[in-house]
Design a protein around this motif. Structure first.
Motif, PDB file in Angstrom:
ATOM      1  N   GLY A  78      -0.647 -55.559  -0.002  1.00  0.00           N
ATOM      2  CA  GLY A  78      -2.012 -55.090   0.183  1.00  0.00           C
ATOM      3  C   GLY A  78      -2.244 -53.749  -0.486  1.00  0.00           C
ATOM      4  O   GLY A  78      -1.342 -53.167  -1.099  1.00  0.00           O
ATOM      5  N   ALA A  79      -3.442 -53.244  -0.347  1.00  0.00           N
ATOM      6  CA  ALA A  79      -3.838 -51.992  -1.013  1.00  0.00           C
ATOM      7  C   ALA A  79      -2.982 -50.801  -0.592  1.00  0.00           C
ATOM      8  O   ALA A  79      -2.766 -49.881  -1.370  1.00  0.00           O
ATOM      9  CB  ALA A  79      -5.301 -51.707  -0.740  1.00  0.00           C
ATOM     10  N   ASP A  80      -2.505 -50.793   0.648  1.00  0.00           N
ATOM     11  CA  ASP A  80      -1.714 -49.666   1.149  1.00  0.00           C
ATOM     12  C   ASP A  80      -0.209 -49.880   1.010  1.00  0.00           C
ATOM     13  O   ASP A  80       0.571 -49.027   1.421  1.00  0.00           O
ATOM     14  CB  ASP A  80      -2.046 -49.404   2.617  1.00  0.00           C
ATOM     15  CG  ASP A  80      -3.489 -48.963   2.809  1.00  0.00           C
ATOM     16  OD1 ASP A  80      -4.040 -48.343   1.880  1.00  0.00           O
ATOM     17  OD2 ASP A  80      -4.067 -49.238   3.871  1.00  0.00           O
ATOM     18  N   ASP A  81       0.196 -51.008   0.470  1.00  0.00           N
ATOM     19  CA  ASP A  81       1.611 -51.334   0.348  1.00  0.00           C
ATOM     20  C   ASP A  81       2.134 -50.952  -1.036  1.00  0.00           C
ATOM     21  O   ASP A  81       1.435 -51.113  -2.032  1.00  0.00           O
ATOM     22  CB  ASP A  81       1.839 -52.837   0.541  1.00  0.00           C
ATOM     23  CG  ASP A  81       1.440 -53.306   1.927  1.00  0.00           C
ATOM     24  OD1 ASP A  81       1.615 -52.534   2.883  1.00  0.00           O
ATOM     25  OD2 ASP A  81       0.960 -54.451   2.042  1.00  0.00           O
ATOM     26  N   PRO A  82       3.387 -50.471  -1.093  1.00  0.00           N
ATOM     27  CA  PRO A  82       3.959 -50.190  -2.412  1.00  0.00           C
ATOM     28  C   PRO A  82       4.252 -51.487  -3.157  1.00  0.00           C
ATOM     29  O   PRO A  82       4.397 -52.548  -2.552  1.00  0.00           O
ATOM     30  CB  PRO A  82       5.260 -49.446  -2.080  1.00  0.00           C
ATOM     31  CG  PRO A  82       5.614 -49.899  -0.714  1.00  0.00           C
ATOM     32  CD  PRO A  82       4.307 -50.174  -0.012  1.00  0.00           C
ATOM     33  N   VAL A  83       4.339 -51.381  -4.456  1.00  0.00           N
ATOM     34  CA  VAL A  83       4.801 -52.493  -5.273  1.00  0.00           C
ATOM     35  C   VAL A  83       6.325 -52.502  -5.137  1.00  0.00           C
ATOM     36  O   VAL A  83       6.968 -51.471  -5.284  1.00  0.00           O
ATOM     37  CB  VAL A  83       4.393 -52.302  -6.751  1.00  0.00           C
ATOM     38  CG1 VAL A  83       5.050 -53.343  -7.636  1.00  0.00           C
ATOM     39  CG2 VAL A  83       2.884 -52.343  -6.882  1.00  0.00           C
ATOM     40  N   GLU A  84       6.879 -53.668  -4.832  1.00  0.00           N
ATOM     41  CA  GLU A  84       8.328 -53.793  -4.686  1.00  0.00           C
ATOM     42  C   GLU A  84       8.904 -54.512  -5.894  1.00  0.00           C
ATOM     43  O   GLU A  84       8.356 -55.520  -6.339  1.00  0.00           O
ATOM     44  CB  GLU A  84       8.671 -54.595  -3.437  1.00  0.00           C
ATOM     45  CG  GLU A  84       8.282 -53.930  -2.144  1.00  0.00           C
ATOM     46  CD  GLU A  84       8.708 -54.770  -0.969  1.00  0.00           C
ATOM     47  OE1 GLU A  84       9.914 -54.777  -0.666  1.00  0.00           O
ATOM     48  OE2 GLU A  84       7.839 -55.444  -0.406  1.00  0.00           O
ATOM     49  N   ILE A  85      10.012 -53.977  -6.382  1.00  0.00           N
ATOM     50  CA  ILE A  85      10.702 -54.588  -7.516  1.00  0.00           C
ATOM     51  C   ILE A  85      12.175 -54.704  -7.146  1.00  0.00           C
ATOM     52  O   ILE A  85      12.783 -53.742  -6.682  1.00  0.00           O
ATOM     53  CB  ILE A  85      10.556 -53.734  -8.785  1.00  0.00           C
ATOM     54  CG1 ILE A  85       9.086 -53.604  -9.167  1.00  0.00           C
ATOM     55  CG2 ILE A  85      11.373 -54.313  -9.931  1.00  0.00           C
ATOM     56  CD1 ILE A  85       8.821 -52.581 -10.236  1.00  0.00           C
ATOM     57  N   GLY A  86      12.745 -55.879  -7.361  1.00  0.00           N
ATOM     58  CA  GLY A  86      14.175 -56.100  -7.169  1.00  0.00           C
ATOM     59  C   GLY A  86      14.797 -56.496  -8.490  1.00  0.00           C
ATOM     60  O   GLY A  86      14.284 -57.384  -9.178  1.00  0.00           O
ATOM     61  N   VAL A  87      15.896 -55.820  -8.862  1.00  0.00           N
ATOM     62  CA  VAL A  87      16.517 -56.079 -10.161  1.00  0.00           C
ATOM     63  C   VAL A  87      18.039 -56.110 -10.067  1.00  0.00           C
ATOM     64  O   VAL A  87      18.646 -55.489  -9.208  1.00  0.00           O
ATOM     65  CB  VAL A  87      16.131 -55.008 -11.208  1.00  0.00           C
ATOM     66  CG1 VAL A  87      14.687 -55.105 -11.608  1.00  0.00           C
ATOM     67  CG2 VAL A  87      16.463 -53.617 -10.728  1.00  0.00           C
ATOM     68  N   VAL A  88      18.612 -56.850 -11.005  1.00  0.00           N
ATOM     69  CA  VAL A  88      20.034 -56.773 -11.299  1.00  0.00           C
ATOM     70  C   VAL A  88      20.123 -55.990 -12.603  1.00  0.00           C
ATOM     71  O   VAL A  88      19.424 -56.309 -13.573  1.00  0.00           O
ATOM     72  CB  VAL A  88      20.656 -58.179 -11.478  1.00  0.00           C
ATOM     73  CG1 VAL A  88      22.117 -58.076 -11.897  1.00  0.00           C
ATOM     74  CG2 VAL A  88      20.513 -58.994 -10.199  1.00  0.00           C
TER      75      VAL A  88
END
Length: 97
Positions: free
Chosen positions: A50-60
């Motif tokens: 949502g608008a108040d949530d951070p963008v999450e990124i998961g990486v190897v």
């Protein structure tokens, strides 16, 4: 800049992150929770909330440079796409080459 739909934004973020030379692959984490549902499929490794949530990124990551520097570079490359929304990067695994 016009607002983008979560699906379009997730695709742009995924392309940007995957283009980094130290990224082996996007990853959803131990339980596959870092993901965005798109029409007919699930994009693993990028979570757009949502608008108040951070963008999450998961990486190897490939261990060809320091992890903190790579994480900082990923945040910097995604920041212009997300208009000031915080970006959380989780390194789920590393590949030694």
């Amino acid at each position: 800049m016009p607002a983008r739909s979560p699906a379009v934004l997730a695709e742009l973020v995924a392309e940007t992150v995957a283009a980094h030379p130290s990224v082996v692959q996007l990853d959803g984490g131990a339980f596959g929770t870092v993901a965005t549902w798109l029409p007919g499929r699930r994009l693993v490794g990028v979570g757009i909330g949502g608008a108040d949530d951070p963008v999450e990124i998961g990486v190897v990551l490939r261990l060809d440079r320091p992890i903190p520097a790579t994480v900082a570079a990923l945040r910097a490359s995604v920041a212009p796409l997300v208009d000031g929304v915080p970006v959380d990067v989780t390194v789920t695994d590393v590949e030694v080459t």
